[in-house]
Write a protein that holds these residues in place. Structure first.
Motif, PDB file in Angstrom:
ATOM      1  N   LYS A 173       0.865  -1.201   0.000  1.00  0.00           N
ATOM      2  CA  LYS A 173       0.000   0.000   0.000  1.00  0.00           C
ATOM      3  C   LYS A 173       0.890   1.237   0.000  1.00  0.00           C
ATOM      4  N   ARG A 174       1.126   1.758  -1.174  1.00  0.00           N
ATOM      5  CA  ARG A 174       2.048   2.897  -1.296  1.00  0.00           C
ATOM      6  C   ARG A 174       1.244   4.187  -1.374  1.00  0.00           C
ATOM      7  N   GLU A 175       1.161   4.831  -0.211  1.00  0.00           N
ATOM      8  CA  GLU A 175       0.206   5.932  -0.078  1.00  0.00           C
ATOM      9  C   GLU A 175       0.644   7.191  -0.809  1.00  0.00           C
ATOM     10  N   ASP A 177       1.760   7.215  -3.755  1.00  0.00           N
ATOM     11  CA  ASP A 177       1.197   7.040  -5.100  1.00  0.00           C
ATOM     12  C   ASP A 177      -0.297   7.386  -5.116  1.00  0.00           C
ATOM     13  N   TYR A 178      -0.971   6.952  -4.057  1.00  0.00           N
ATOM     14  CA  TYR A 178      -2.415   7.259  -3.991  1.00  0.00           C
ATOM     15  C   TYR A 178      -2.610   8.781  -3.944  1.00  0.00           C
ATOM     16  N   ARG A 179      -1.831   9.403  -3.053  1.00  0.00           N
ATOM     17  CA  ARG A 179      -1.983  10.855  -2.850  1.00  0.00           C
ATOM     18  C   ARG A 179      -1.688  11.640  -4.114  1.00  0.00           C
ATOM     19  N   ASP A 181      -2.217  10.715  -7.139  1.00  0.00           N
ATOM     20  CA  ASP A 181      -2.994  10.190  -8.264  1.00  0.00           C
ATOM     21  C   ASP A 181      -2.149   9.297  -9.158  1.00  0.00           C
ATOM     22  N   ALA A 183      -1.889   6.233  -8.435  1.00  0.00           N
ATOM     23  CA  ALA A 183      -2.484   4.907  -8.277  1.00  0.00           C
ATOM     24  C   ALA A 183      -2.943   4.408  -9.635  1.00  0.00           C
ATOM     25  N   SER A 232      -1.360  -1.579 -14.578  1.00  0.00           N
ATOM     26  CA  SER A 232      -2.587  -1.778 -13.823  1.00  0.00           C
ATOM     27  C   SER A 232      -3.129  -3.170 -14.103  1.00  0.00           C
TER      28      SER A 232
END
Ligand code: FNR
Length: 387
Positions: A173-175, A177-179, A181, A183, A232
């Motif tokens: 869970k690489r946050e 990357d989420y933050r 965008d 992801a 993805s």
């Protein structure tokens, strides 16, 4: 022109940390964070560095160190340094042609290069353009035949060794990357378009030449053309059922040397060796998978003891200095592998940047050996460690 400027500037970087900062200046935040970041609270990412900083060396003085030999044996063959390049995917996001640039830098220095299955360069292209000691790293997808097909291609292209990465049953869970965008699937949001536009040296080649493709995955998702779309599809199709039985089947098919990467337990290392693997790579994936996992350096000695010389034990995670290589060897590793160190270099300045990263580590290694009073790699042992 811009490339030449980067290449000249990079000679003024004296440490991997300076290359990291140069990469940060050139890359959009989302891309830099993808490379630099780790999983969740990044405790394991920091732990890899902390372990190297905690260990202190006990140097020997008044030894004639006017001549130093860094040549060693890795996986049964000569290497000019006790260093190998760890597999990293999607490098082309950071620098177009970055995989080939790192592979060429490794070949020039006579050290092994590991090509990730998720690289932005095809197995055959690397073999053609950067002939050297090549290892191929495989992930297992639900479409197992695709991975097996790639392994067969690596064999046909003459790759010396196969690495099976075992620590990604699911993605970490690489946050960051989420933050950002970042992801997957990749999305062009207002935030990352602004981010990209703030780094024209990175964005213009992407705009004019297109987003790189993960060349080993073409055909996997017929409709996925960009690296991100393919990535993805990999994330969705990762095979969480990979187990020892599958590893054994791969072992039976692969005629060359085989390593398992992502080992942190002595019993897992013993099992890999019993199954016929010639090597294990002690790794927590650079802190990108299980946050809370032990640092690679702390896990290393027990694994070295368990393997008992029956196979090669390599390690990666947090290697940023020549003295880190000495510490890893003193803890029993045959060689240290590097992921981000050459990535920072290549993302800052392409091939000269990758070469600079290796030059920095190599110079520091020689100096550290001289300051420790060791002339040969074989002289580096546990007696160099202060306990
Ligand atoms: C990785 N790593 C990795 N490992 C692997 O087996 N296959 C892969 O495709 C990738 N991809 C990848 C991408 C990026 C951007 C990074 C930073 C790392 C993990 C890599 O092989 C290695 O374990 C770590 O990078 C080692 O830690 P350091 O040297 O980066 O601190």
């Amino acid at each position: 022109m811009l490339v030449r400027m980067h290449a000249r500037g990079i000679m003024k970087a004296f440490s991997i940390e300076e290359l990291r900062r140069a990469a940060q200046r050139r890359l959009p935040r989302a891309v830099f964070d993808f490379i630099d970041g780790g999983a969740e609270d990044e405790g394991t990412l920091r732990g890899n560095r902390a372990a190297f900083e905690r260990i202190r060396l006990l140097p020997r003085v008044l030894v004639d160190v006017s001549s130093i030999d860094t040549e060693t044996s890795i996986l049964g063959k000569t290497a000019r340094l006790p260093i190998a390049i760890a597999p990293t995917g999607a490098v082309g996001f950071g620098w177009r042609g970055g995989d080939i640039a790192i592979a060429k830098a490794a070949a020039a220095l006579g050290i092994p290069y590991s090509l990730s299955m998720l690289a932005t360069a095809a197995i055959e292209r690397i073999a053609r353009e950067a002939p050297g000691r090549l290892w191929f790293q495989a992930y297992f997808l639900k479409q197992r035949d695709h991975t097996l097909g790639l392994i067969e291609r690596a064999r046909a292209a003459g790759y010396e060794a196969l690495i099976v990465t075992a620590d990604v049953p699911v993605g970490g869970k690489r946050e960051r990357d989420y933050r950002n965008d970042f992801a997957l699937p990749f999305r062009y949001t207002a935030r990352n378009l602004l981010d990209f536009a703030s780094r024209p040296a990175w964005a213009l080649p992407m705009l004019f030449k297109g987003i790189p493709v993960m060349e080993n995955l073409t055909g996997l998702a017929a409709d996925a053309e960009s690296a991100a779309a393919l990535a993805s599809s990999v994330a969705r199709n990762n095979d969480a059922a990979l187990d020892w039985e599958v590893l054994k089947q791969v072992r039976d098919r692969w005629p060359g040397k085989m390593l398992v990467k992502g080992i942190l337990r002595a019993d897992d290392a013993e099992r890999a060796v019993a199954l016929g693997c010639e090597g294990v790579i002690v790794s927590n994936h650079g802190g990108r998978q299980l946050d809370g996992a032990v640092s690679s350096l702390d896990a290393l000695p027990a694994i070295v003891r368990a393997v008992g010389g029956k196979a090669s034990v390599l390690m990666d995670g947090g290697v940023r200095r020549g003295s880190d290589v000495v510490k890893a060897l003193a803890c029993g590793a045959e060689a240290a592998m590097i992921g981000r160190a050459t990535l920072y270099g290549v993302c800052a300045a392409g091939q000269p940047g990758a070469q600079r990263a290796l030059e920095i580590l190599s110079d520091e290694l020689v100096r550290c050996m001289q300051l420790c009073g060791v002339r040969r790699i074989g002289d580096i042992g546990p007696e160099l460690l202060f306990r």
